[in-house]
Motif scaffolding. Structure first.
Motif, PDB file in Angstrom:
ATOM      1  N   TYR A  32      -4.729  -8.281   6.625  1.00 30.26           N
ATOM      2  CA  TYR A  32      -5.869  -8.456   5.727  1.00 30.26           C
ATOM      3  C   TYR A  32      -7.048  -7.716   6.346  1.00 30.26           C
ATOM      4  CZ  TYR A  32      -3.372 -12.326   3.455  1.00 30.26           C
ATOM      5  OH  TYR A  32      -2.468 -13.087   2.789  1.00 30.26           O
ATOM      6  N   SER A  33      -7.477  -6.639   5.704  1.00 26.22           N
ATOM      7  CA  SER A  33      -8.625  -5.876   6.201  1.00 26.22           C
ATOM      8  C   SER A  33      -9.902  -6.462   5.629  1.00 26.22           C
ATOM      9  CB  SER A  33      -8.513  -4.407   5.798  1.00 26.22           C
ATOM     10  OG  SER A  33      -7.391  -3.832   6.405  1.00 26.22           O
ATOM     11  N   LEU A  34     -10.869  -6.666   6.473  1.00 35.02           N
ATOM     12  CA  LEU A  34     -12.147  -7.244   6.082  1.00 35.02           C
ATOM     13  C   LEU A  34     -12.961  -6.229   5.286  1.00 35.02           C
ATOM     14  CD1 LEU A  34     -13.787  -9.867   6.585  1.00 35.02           C
ATOM     15  CD2 LEU A  34     -14.838  -8.686   8.498  1.00 35.02           C
ATOM     16  N   ASN A  54      -9.579  -6.974   1.673  1.00 32.42           N
ATOM     17  CA  ASN A  54      -8.829  -6.084   0.799  1.00 32.42           C
ATOM     18  C   ASN A  54      -7.474  -6.722   0.514  1.00 32.42           C
ATOM     19  OD1 ASN A  54     -10.755  -3.934   0.656  1.00 32.42           O
ATOM     20  ND2 ASN A  54     -10.176  -3.375   2.733  1.00 32.42           N
ATOM     21  N   GLU A  55      -6.725  -6.106  -0.382  1.00 32.22           N
ATOM     22  CA  GLU A  55      -5.391  -6.616  -0.702  1.00 32.22           C
ATOM     23  C   GLU A  55      -4.526  -6.651   0.551  1.00 32.22           C
ATOM     24  OE1 GLU A  55      -4.094  -7.771  -3.649  1.00 32.22           O
ATOM     25  OE2 GLU A  55      -6.182  -7.702  -4.281  1.00 32.22           O
ATOM     26  N   ASP A  94       1.135   5.747   6.096  1.00 35.88           N
ATOM     27  CA  ASP A  94       1.773   5.651   4.780  1.00 35.88           C
ATOM     28  C   ASP A  94       1.166   4.537   3.937  1.00 35.88           C
ATOM     29  OD1 ASP A  94       3.412   7.718   5.552  1.00 35.88           O
ATOM     30  OD2 ASP A  94       5.158   6.443   5.948  1.00 35.88           O
ATOM     31  N   ALA A  95       0.785   3.426   4.563  1.00 31.83           N
ATOM     32  CA  ALA A  95       0.196   2.292   3.845  1.00 31.83           C
ATOM     33  C   ALA A  95      -1.313   2.432   3.674  1.00 31.83           C
ATOM     34  CB  ALA A  95       0.506   1.000   4.589  1.00 31.83           C
ATOM     35  N   ASP A  96      -1.897   3.494   4.210  1.00 28.12           N
ATOM     36  CA  ASP A  96      -3.343   3.724   4.173  1.00 28.12           C
ATOM     37  C   ASP A  96      -4.092   2.524   4.755  1.00 28.12           C
ATOM     38  OD1 ASP A  96      -5.593   5.237   3.734  1.00 28.12           O
ATOM     39  OD2 ASP A  96      -5.908   4.462   1.708  1.00 28.12           O
ATOM     40  N   VAL A 104      -7.661  -9.674   9.954  1.00 28.66           N
ATOM     41  CA  VAL A 104      -6.805 -10.847  10.135  1.00 28.66           C
ATOM     42  C   VAL A 104      -5.361 -10.460   9.853  1.00 28.66           C
ATOM     43  CG1 VAL A 104      -6.292 -13.160   9.249  1.00 28.66           C
ATOM     44  CG2 VAL A 104      -8.655 -12.443   9.561  1.00 28.66           C
ATOM     45  N   VAL A 105      -4.463 -10.947  10.709  1.00 28.12           N
ATOM     46  CA  VAL A 105      -3.032 -10.737  10.539  1.00 28.12           C
ATOM     47  C   VAL A 105      -2.380 -12.092  10.329  1.00 28.12           C
ATOM     48  CG1 VAL A 105      -0.921  -9.858  11.594  1.00 28.12           C
ATOM     49  CG2 VAL A 105      -3.082  -8.698  12.025  1.00 28.12           C
TER      50      VAL A 105
END
Length: 169
Positions: A32-34, A54-55, A94-96, A104-105
């Motif tokens: 999960y990118s802030l 983000n998604e 590849d996943a940008d 958060v992971v």
């Protein structure tokens, strides 16, 4: 000119890593990118209200689990479980996705906040983005080496602090 680490060697290394991470080890986590622009912070740089992400992105990783820690402080006994997530750089491209401090992971329904990000694991000790072509003894170094992975160290965060799912009424 370098002897090892050509694009052919890098291709073999890339295929072996993808097969190893995707088909044999298969440890997956969610990143999960802030959203820094939408998350309001106070004067201390902390998220004072809601956090926005983000998604989520599902990624393969090598995960090193640290020992569970139970430090005692003024609030009583707390819980900490340090983890290290090792992502294959090509999968992130590849996943940008670019993991950053504060992201958060999620792994096994637990959340871990990234404390530190290292991206200096090099194949053949070279990064083709920095060839230093001015060296007359080794021309063409931009065709050698590879930046292999991104290593993130993280610590456990309770689910209600992350604000991704509703944990309390």
């Amino acid at each position: 000119m370098a002897l090892y680490g050509t694009q052919r060697d890098v291709s073999l290394f890339r295929h072996l890593n993808r097969e190893l991470l995707g088909d044999i080890i298969t440890q997956q986590c969610v990143l999960y990118s802030l959203k820094a622009a939408e998350t309001r912070v106070n004067i201390y740089g902390e998220a004072s209200g809601e956090r926005y992400y983000n998604e989520p992105i599902l990624l393969n990783a090598l995960i090193d689990r640290g020992d569970n820690l139970s430090p005692v402080d003024d609030m009583g006994v707390t819980f900490d479980k340090p983890l290290t997530f090792k992502f294959f750089r090509d999968d992130l491209v590849d996943a940008d996705a670019v993991p950053k401090v504060g992201d958060v992971v999620m792994w096994y329904e637990n959340y871990f906040e990234i404390d530190n990000v290292n991206d200096n694991q090099l194949f053949a000790g070279k990064d083709p983005r920095y060839p230093y072509n001015m060296n007359p003894l080794n021309p063409g170094l931009d065709n050698f080496g590879m930046n292999v992975s991104i290593v993130c160290s993280a610590h456990y965060v309770p689910a209600d602090k992350v604000q991704i799912t509703k944990e309390r009424l």
